[in-house]
Design a protein around this motif. Structure first.
Motif: not given
Length: 212
Positions: A120-122, A127-128, A143-144, A164-166
């Motif tokens: 939940h932090k990053f 999530r989609g 992802i991390w 800020d990052i996707d």
């Protein structure tokens, strides 16, 4: 052991990976450090961190450099004296660095259950597309690692992983995706590459406009 793996990403960029199996004493042999690095090493309480620190200096030698060719700016970002870009990472029993003519970032992380607790932090936009039928821990670790790699590229600091990052859609089998730093004045996409190494996820980000 010696160098674990070398990845020739393209003509501009190379990745070096070390598997840390030696003792601190073994890793200390043949390594000369700057006064700054000696002080950093002395300040480290963890034997694992000290070994990781020294393994990175061995990787520098493999890449044709020494600790004296490495320096850090005010934000703690590493640089090389010849102007090439460098990014450094280590986690438990692996360390890695990436060297390039262009902007790069790298991260290596152990695949651990813990990442599900802190997701939940990053995780936000991502999530989609996370696939429940793919390896959930590995997806989260990619992802991390991708966000960490992009964070290391951004020169000004202060980014948040969640907002800020996707990172764009991927599956573990793809071994690649793209990522985007979405802050004012920094409108850039990056290629993300990733692979699994002995229970760890190695991720690195490179500038796609100079990828030939």
């Amino acid at each position: 052991m010696p160098l674990y793996k070398t990845i020739n990403v393209n003509k501009h960029t190379k990745v070096f990976v070390w598997k840390i199996e030696e003792s601190f004493e073994e890793l200390s042999k043949g390594i000369s450090l700057t006064e700054r690095s000696e002080n950093r090493l002395l300040s480290m309480k963890s034997e694992l961190h000290r070994r990781g620190f020294l393994s990175v200096r061995h990787l520098l030698i493999e890449a044709g450099y020494t600790d004296f060719d490495l320096y850090y700016n005010g934000n703690g970002k590493p640089h090389l004296t010849d102007g090439k870009h460098i990014s450094i990472t280590h986690s438990f029993t692996f360390s890695a660095l990436i060297i390039s003519d262009n902007e790069v970032g790298i991260d290596i992380e152990m695949n651990r259950e813990k990442i599900k607790i802190i997701q939940h932090k990053f995780v936000n936009f991502e999530r989609g597309f996370i696939h429940k039928d793919d390896d959930y821990i590995e997806q989260l670790t990619v992802i991390w690692g991708a966000k960490e790699s992009l964070y290391k590229i951004f020169p000004h600091g202060g980014l948040t992983f969640k907002n800020d990052i996707d990172i764009n859609s991927f599956q573990i089998a793809d071994k690649k995706t793209t990522g985007y730093i979405k802050v004012e004045g920094w409108d850039k996409n990056y290629d993300i590459r990733f692979e699994q190494i002995d229970g760890f996820t190695l991720v690195y980000a490179i500038d796609p406009s100079k990828n030939d």
